[in-house]
Design a protein around this motif. Structure first.
Motif, PDB file in Angstrom:
ATOM      1  N   PHE A  17      70.979   5.896  19.986  1.00 19.26           N
ATOM      2  CA  PHE A  17      71.895   5.448  21.938  1.00 19.26           C
ATOM      3  C   PHE A  17      73.459   5.362  20.526  1.00 19.26           C
ATOM      4  CE2 PHE A  17      68.692   5.404  23.848  1.00 19.26           C
ATOM      5  CZ  PHE A  17      69.046   6.384  25.343  1.00 19.26           C
ATOM      6  N   LYS A  18      73.376   4.883  18.789  1.00 13.11           N
ATOM      7  CA  LYS A  18      74.608   4.711  18.727  1.00 13.11           C
ATOM      8  C   LYS A  18      75.016   5.645  18.497  1.00 13.11           C
ATOM      9  CE  LYS A  18      74.253  -0.090  16.543  1.00 13.11           C
ATOM     10  NZ  LYS A  18      74.212  -0.886  16.273  1.00 13.11           N
ATOM     11  N   LEU A  19      74.854   6.740  17.384  1.00 15.86           N
ATOM     12  CA  LEU A  19      74.961   8.334  17.116  1.00 15.86           C
ATOM     13  C   LEU A  19      76.156   8.942  18.400  1.00 15.86           C
ATOM     14  CD1 LEU A  19      72.642   9.744  14.398  1.00 15.86           C
ATOM     15  CD2 LEU A  19      75.648   8.726  13.980  1.00 15.86           C
ATOM     16  N   ALA A  20      74.625   8.763  19.342  1.00 16.17           N
ATOM     17  CA  ALA A  20      74.950   9.530  21.165  1.00 16.17           C
ATOM     18  C   ALA A  20      76.922   8.807  22.170  1.00 16.17           C
ATOM     19  CB  ALA A  20      74.167   9.395  21.675  1.00 16.17           C
ATOM     20  N   ALA A  21      76.907   7.842  21.288  1.00 14.27           N
ATOM     21  CA  ALA A  21      78.200   6.824  22.277  1.00 14.27           C
ATOM     22  C   ALA A  21      80.097   7.125  20.941  1.00 14.27           C
ATOM     23  CB  ALA A  21      77.279   5.168  22.161  1.00 14.27           C
ATOM     24  N   VAL A  22      78.965   7.731  20.084  1.00 19.07           N
ATOM     25  CA  VAL A  22      80.036   7.724  19.013  1.00 19.07           C
ATOM     26  C   VAL A  22      80.969   9.061  19.573  1.00 19.07           C
ATOM     27  CG1 VAL A  22      80.600   8.501  16.736  1.00 19.07           C
ATOM     28  CG2 VAL A  22      79.126   6.679  17.015  1.00 19.07           C
ATOM     29  N   PHE A  23      79.322   9.998  19.683  1.00 19.48           N
ATOM     30  CA  PHE A  23      79.656  10.945  20.082  1.00 19.48           C
ATOM     31  C   PHE A  23      80.113  11.643  21.515  1.00 19.48           C
ATOM     32  CE2 PHE A  23      78.085  12.054  15.700  1.00 19.48           C
ATOM     33  CZ  PHE A  23      79.208  12.975  15.376  1.00 19.48           C
ATOM     34  N   ARG A  24      80.358  10.613  22.156  1.00 16.50           N
ATOM     35  CA  ARG A  24      80.217  10.626  23.687  1.00 16.50           C
ATOM     36  C   ARG A  24      79.354  11.372  24.748  1.00 16.50           C
ATOM     37  NH1 ARG A  24      86.242  12.547  23.752  1.00 16.50           N
ATOM     38  NH2 ARG A  24      87.133  10.720  21.840  1.00 16.50           N
ATOM     39  N   LEU A  25      77.298  11.575  23.803  1.00 13.87           N
ATOM     40  CA  LEU A  25      76.537  11.881  24.271  1.00 13.87           C
ATOM     41  C   LEU A  25      75.701  11.087  25.071  1.00 13.87           C
ATOM     42  CD1 LEU A  25      76.404  14.729  21.264  1.00 13.87           C
ATOM     43  CD2 LEU A  25      77.208  15.365  23.607  1.00 13.87           C
ATOM     44  N   THR A  26      76.115  10.114  25.286  1.00 15.35           N
ATOM     45  CA  THR A  26      75.233   8.571  26.203  1.00 15.35           C
ATOM     46  C   THR A  26      74.777   9.185  27.618  1.00 15.35           C
ATOM     47  OG1 THR A  26      76.930   7.341  24.978  1.00 15.35           O
ATOM     48  CG2 THR A  26      75.368   6.689  27.509  1.00 15.35           C
ATOM     49  N   ILE A  27      74.960  10.042  28.527  1.00  9.93           N
ATOM     50  CA  ILE A  27      75.473  10.742  28.875  1.00  9.93           C
ATOM     51  C   ILE A  27      73.909  11.652  29.482  1.00  9.93           C
ATOM     52  CG2 ILE A  27      75.729  11.636  31.612  1.00  9.93           C
ATOM     53  CD1 ILE A  27      78.513   9.564  31.666  1.00  9.93           C
ATOM     54  N   PRO A  28      74.362  13.138  28.021  1.00  6.91           N
ATOM     55  CA  PRO A  28      73.651  14.082  28.315  1.00  6.91           C
ATOM     56  C   PRO A  28      72.110  13.396  28.020  1.00  6.91           C
ATOM     57  CG  PRO A  28      75.198  14.367  27.654  1.00  6.91           C
ATOM     58  CD  PRO A  28      75.483  13.246  27.888  1.00  6.91           C
ATOM     59  N   LEU A  29      71.913  12.431  26.500  1.00  7.57           N
ATOM     60  CA  LEU A  29      71.132  11.965  26.463  1.00  7.57           C
ATOM     61  C   LEU A  29      70.340  11.188  27.385  1.00  7.57           C
ATOM     62  CD1 LEU A  29      69.587  11.245  23.645  1.00  7.57           C
ATOM     63  CD2 LEU A  29      70.482   9.303  23.964  1.00  7.57           C
ATOM     64  N   LEU A  30      71.063  10.603  28.066  1.00  8.50           N
ATOM     65  CA  LEU A  30      70.423   9.730  29.314  1.00  8.50           C
ATOM     66  C   LEU A  30      69.600  10.651  30.100  1.00  8.50           C
ATOM     67  CD1 LEU A  30      72.730   6.165  30.359  1.00  8.50           C
ATOM     68  CD2 LEU A  30      70.475   6.673  29.320  1.00  8.50           C
ATOM     69  N   TYR A  31      70.050  11.732  30.875  1.00  4.50           N
ATOM     70  CA  TYR A  31      70.134  12.387  31.355  1.00  4.50           C
ATOM     71  C   TYR A  31      68.510  13.458  31.052  1.00  4.50           C
ATOM     72  CZ  TYR A  31      69.652  16.686  33.980  1.00  4.50           C
ATOM     73  OH  TYR A  31      69.004  18.157  34.692  1.00  4.50           O
ATOM     74  N   VAL A  32      68.598  13.645  29.588  1.00  2.00           N
ATOM     75  CA  VAL A  32      67.277  14.255  28.893  1.00  2.00           C
ATOM     76  C   VAL A  32      66.437  13.450  29.314  1.00  2.00           C
ATOM     77  CG1 VAL A  32      66.217  15.486  26.703  1.00  2.00           C
ATOM     78  CG2 VAL A  32      68.624  15.711  28.061  1.00  2.00           C
ATOM     79  N   ILE A  33      66.444  12.092  28.779  1.00  2.00           N
ATOM     80  CA  ILE A  33      65.527  11.415  28.817  1.00  2.00           C
ATOM     81  C   ILE A  33      64.870  11.199  30.564  1.00  2.00           C
ATOM     82  CG2 ILE A  33      64.610   8.460  28.700  1.00  2.00           C
ATOM     83  CD1 ILE A  33      66.663   8.309  26.226  1.00  2.00           C
ATOM     84  N   ALA A  34      65.941  10.912  31.216  1.00  2.00           N
ATOM     85  CA  ALA A  34      65.064  11.087  32.543  1.00  2.00           C
ATOM     86  C   ALA A  34      64.405  11.865  33.236  1.00  2.00           C
ATOM     87  CB  ALA A  34      66.788  10.808  33.676  1.00  2.00           C
ATOM     88  N   MET A  35      64.835  13.038  32.652  1.00  2.00           N
ATOM     89  CA  MET A  35      64.690  14.869  33.261  1.00  2.00           C
ATOM     90  C   MET A  35      63.040  14.673  32.536  1.00  2.00           C
ATOM     91  SD  MET A  35      66.100  16.291  35.318  1.00  2.00           S
ATOM     92  CE  MET A  35      66.890  14.070  36.430  1.00  2.00           C
ATOM     93  N   ASN A  36      62.564  13.800  31.628  1.00  2.00           N
ATOM     94  CA  ASN A  36      61.361  13.736  30.702  1.00  2.00           C
ATOM     95  C   ASN A  36      60.538  13.182  31.125  1.00  2.00           C
ATOM     96  OD1 ASN A  36      61.690  16.767  29.099  1.00  2.00           O
ATOM     97  ND2 ASN A  36      63.306  15.371  27.635  1.00  2.00           N
ATOM     98  N   THR A  37      61.094  11.687  31.771  1.00  2.00           N
ATOM     99  CA  THR A  37      60.090  10.563  32.475  1.00  2.00           C
ATOM    100  C   THR A  37      59.914  10.495  33.700  1.00  2.00           C
ATOM    101  OG1 THR A  37      61.791   9.743  32.007  1.00  2.00           O
ATOM    102  CG2 THR A  37      60.432   9.520  30.189  1.00  2.00           C
ATOM    103  N   PHE A  38      60.352  10.269  34.262  1.00  2.00           N
ATOM    104  CA  PHE A  38      61.248   9.650  35.534  1.00  2.00           C
ATOM    105  C   PHE A  38      60.465  10.485  36.711  1.00  2.00           C
ATOM    106  CE2 PHE A  38      63.986   6.552  33.908  1.00  2.00           C
ATOM    107  CZ  PHE A  38      62.820   5.246  33.649  1.00  2.00           C
ATOM    108  N   TRP A  39      61.064  12.009  36.471  1.00  2.00           N
ATOM    109  CA  TRP A  39      61.668  12.885  36.913  1.00  2.00           C
ATOM    110  C   TRP A  39      61.230  14.748  36.324  1.00  2.00           C
ATOM    111  CZ3 TRP A  39      66.714  10.217  36.905  1.00  2.00           C
ATOM    112  CH2 TRP A  39      66.533   9.757  37.966  1.00  2.00           C
ATOM    113  N   HIS A  40      59.834  14.446  35.733  1.00  2.00           N
ATOM    114  CA  HIS A  40      59.598  15.214  34.853  1.00  2.00           C
ATOM    115  C   HIS A  40      59.010  16.668  36.192  1.00  2.00           C
ATOM    116  CE1 HIS A  40      57.894  18.070  31.697  1.00  2.00           C
ATOM    117  NE2 HIS A  40      56.747  17.595  32.578  1.00  2.00           N
TER     118      HIS A  40
END
Length: 124
Positions: A17-40
């Motif tokens: 998550f720190k690397l994602a924040a540095v490279f501004r990838l937090t929202i895409p990372l959260l999207y991937v996590i949400a799609m693979n867990t909550f809305w699979h």
């Protein structure tokens, strides 16, 4: 042993998550996590739409990188231009003093007042 594994997992997630924040990838990372867990199940039913949404998010991240790069390059060029402008002002004032008959001091320089020149203090 499970506590150690959990600690290592939390450390790895924190680093990701720190690397994602540095490279501004937090929202895409959260999207991937949400799609693979909550809305699979939704993602499996609408995979192409889910992929399009993900790629649009990545495109927006890349666009923000490009905008930041362009702004950084513009600030570098602006700073160089300001330095050239200041140099031309100083040269003009030296020529003006020479025309007025002012002699250089013992070190070969001229005393001049530059307080009327505005210098930007932008440090990047």
């Amino acid at each position: 042993m499970p506590v150690i594994l959990l600690s290592i997992a939390m450390l790895i997630i924190s680093i990701i998550f720190k690397l994602a924040a540095v490279f501004r990838l937090t929202i895409p990372l959260l999207y991937v996590i949400a799609m693979n867990t909550f809305w699979h199940s939704w993602y499996q039913a609408h995979q192409s739409l889910g992929d399009i949404i993900f790629f649009v998010l990545l495109g927006l991240v890349v666009l923000s990188w490009i905008i930041s790069l362009v702004r950084k390059i513009q600030s570098i060029f602006q700073k160089r231009q300001e330095e050239k402008d200041l140099e031309s002002i100083v040269r003009y004032r030296i020529r003006e003093q020479q025309r007025n008959g002012v002699q250089p001091d013992e070190y070969g320089g001229y005393a001049m007042d530059l307080s009327d020149i505005e210098l930007s203090d932008d440090e990047d």
